[in-house]
Design an enzyme around this catalytic site. Structure first.
Site, mmCIF file in Angstrom:
data_model
loop_
_atom_site.group_PDB
_atom_site.id
_atom_site.type_symbol
_atom_site.label_atom_id
_atom_site.label_comp_id
_atom_site.label_asym_id
_atom_site.label_seq_id
_atom_site.Cartn_x
_atom_site.Cartn_y
_atom_site.Cartn_z
ATOM 1 N N GLY A 162 14.076 63.155 -47.330
ATOM 2 C CA GLY A 162 12.432 63.386 -48.061
ATOM 3 C C GLY A 162 11.941 63.695 -47.461
ATOM 4 O O GLY A 162 12.078 64.601 -46.562
ATOM 5 N N LYS B 277 5.460 59.921 -50.304
ATOM 6 C CA LYS B 277 7.559 60.511 -49.802
ATOM 7 C C LYS B 277 7.999 60.467 -51.271
ATOM 8 O O LYS B 277 8.236 59.638 -51.948
ATOM 9 C CB LYS B 277 8.373 59.361 -49.066
ATOM 10 C CG LYS B 277 9.659 59.204 -49.154
ATOM 11 C CD LYS B 277 10.116 58.355 -47.765
ATOM 12 C CE LYS B 277 12.150 58.397 -47.387
ATOM 13 N NZ LYS B 277 12.162 57.194 -46.986
ATOM 14 N N ASP C 128 16.144 49.498 -38.011
ATOM 15 C CA ASP C 128 15.944 51.166 -37.324
ATOM 16 C C ASP C 128 14.532 51.227 -36.793
ATOM 17 O O ASP C 128 13.875 52.223 -36.819
ATOM 18 C CB ASP C 128 16.474 51.978 -38.593
ATOM 19 C CG ASP C 128 16.894 54.150 -37.790
ATOM 20 O OD1 ASP C 128 16.716 53.308 -36.466
ATOM 21 O OD2 ASP C 128 16.482 54.323 -38.671
#
Length: 455
Positions: free
Chosen positions: A22, A39, A129
């Site tokens: 987003g 966010k 990540d």
């Protein structure tokens, strides 16, 4: 306890960037004046298990090197995730703007990264990540810069989830054992894979290029990069000298066998890490947890976010939120048949079998391979799929020599939530080329060092 957020509590200041899920906006709390990053994720199917995992993992963490999670709220069309605002954007933009960092500066940021990762692991959370794009830089006048880890979308918590057993992350940063899983139930150590990613992140800061590119090719194919990752074939650009301690640390991080790889505690005792280590990073104390919503309230909002509520009044700024089209499949994959850069576990195993990869699981970094002068193997390109709007990282205020000198701050205590800037050795920029059109942005496999494409 703070008053729970609602859409009407915030006013839009500016858009920050667009991510895979987003849009992130800088917003001001109208009641308190607090500047926050929000966010926005479109309500409905996009609020999936990954979003729930991100929020539940993130909300329980409180550390000076982790972006603070604050609360969630709903608009008629979006789920808003309220987080601490960091002033200088992504570390990716900072490193890309300079080409690479001097070793003292890279070490200082790496020390902070390891402190944040160590805290996550102690709290039972593995990130999965870690990369420059998921580390932010915050600076407050009169204080040293602060690195903050963000984006827990691929994270797993021992409290909520099982052991990691899926291929997720950004290929250039993924550890060998993640690629070499034998099946969907083949678990691996999230802590060890995070260590590998930290090593890649340090390498990129020092050299402005990724460690597993083909030194003979400006644009490495994905299959060649994977082959070099699973065999830990590292290319050190000869034009950028680094210390013996740095080379030794890389030799202990880039080990294909995760059980033989150095641990976070081993990194903390390594000479590279302990050199000029500020006192606060020696202690590595967490911050008090600022809870604005109960776990029950958070879960209730997430459940409601899976449905669009047309009865809610639309905030005036809601219509200005830009929602990008994304491929929801994790960036773990690289299928060329459908040309959508997704791949199944079976397809990945077939690709590795075709490469005849037989790594020595106990081998570390082999003898230094020298990349051609001015090339340095793979260059630096943004991870994250499609081009996304992003604000350039403001330069840290520096002395005449440019850069940040962490030694300037050694005699001054650095409060846990504060930051700044200074000067360091002059750094030189690695030559850049354009990203190959055959290598999609987001896989970290492009040609040269350059800031993220902007719209």
């Amino acid at each position: 306890m703070a008053v729970p957020a609602c859409a009407d509590s915030f006013e839009l200041v500016k858009k920050l960037n667009e991510g895979q899920q987003g849009t992130s906006n800088l917003m001001r709390n109208k009641l308190t004046g607090e500047m926050v990053a929000v966010k926005f994720i479109q309500r409905g199917p996009k609020v999936d298990k990954s979003v729930e995992r991100e929020i539940l993992c993130h909300r329980g963490l409180s550390h000076g090197n982790i972006v603070k999670f604050l609360e969630v709220f709903l608009t008629p069309e979006y789920l808003g995730i309220v987080m601490e605002y960091t002033s200088h954007g992504e570390m990716f933009d900072y490193v890309a703007s300079k080409g690479h960092l001097a070793e003292a500066e890279a070490r200082y940021f790496f020390q902070q990264l390891i402190c944040g990762v160590e805290y996550c692991h102690k709290m039972g959370v593995v990130h999965r990540d870690l990369k420059l794009e998921n580390t932010l830089l915050h600076v407050e006048e009169g204080h040293a810069p602060r690195v903050k880890i963000c984006d827990f979308g691929y994270s797993k918590s021992m409290r909520y989830h099982s052991m990691p057993n899926s291929t997720v992350g950004t290929p250039a940063y993924i550890a060998p054992e993640v690629f070499l899983r034998s099946g969907p139930d083949d678990a691996y150590s999230g802590e060890a894979s995070d260590v590998w990613s930290c090593g890649v992140l340090l390498f990129v800061m020092l050299f402005g290029t990724y460690p597993f590119g083909d030194p003979k090719e400006g644009n490495a194919s994905i299959s060649k990069v994977i082959e070099r990752i699973v065999t830990a074939r590292v290319s050190f650009p000869p034009e950028i000298p680094i210390s013996r301690e740095a080379v030794d640390l890389f030799s202990k991080i880039f080990v294909p066998d995760a059980s033989q790889r150095i641990s976070i505690s081993g990194i903390r005792s390594h000479p590279f890490f302990t050199t000029n280590l500020p006192w606060e990073f020696q202690v590595n104390a967490p911050l008090p947890l600022e809870v604005r919503q109960s776990d029950e309230d958070t879960r209730s909002i997430l459940q409601e976010a899976r449905h669009v509520d047309t009865s809610m009044q639309v905030p005036f700024w809601d219509r200005d939120i830009v929602e990008m089209e994304i491929n929801p499949t994790p960036v773990s994959s690289m299928d060329t048949e459908a040309n959508d850069w997704t791949i199944t576990a079976d397809e990945l195993r077939d690709m590795l079998a075709c490469m005849d990869v037989a790594p020595d699981p106990c081998a570390g970094v082999p003898a230094m391979q020298q990349a051609p002068q001015g090339l340095g193997g793979m260059g630096l390109c943004a991870a994250g799929g499609k081009s996304r709007q992003s604000t350039p990282s403001p330069a840290l205020s520096t002395g005449s020599s440019g850069g940040f000198d962490p030694l300037q701050w050694r005699s001054h205590p650095v409060p846990a939530a504060t930051h700044s800037n200074a000067s360091s050795d002059q750094v030189q920029r690695v030559s850049s080329t354009e990203v190959s059109s055959s290598s999609p942005a987001g896989l970290g496999l492009g040609g040269g060092l350059h800031p993220r494409p902007r719209r």
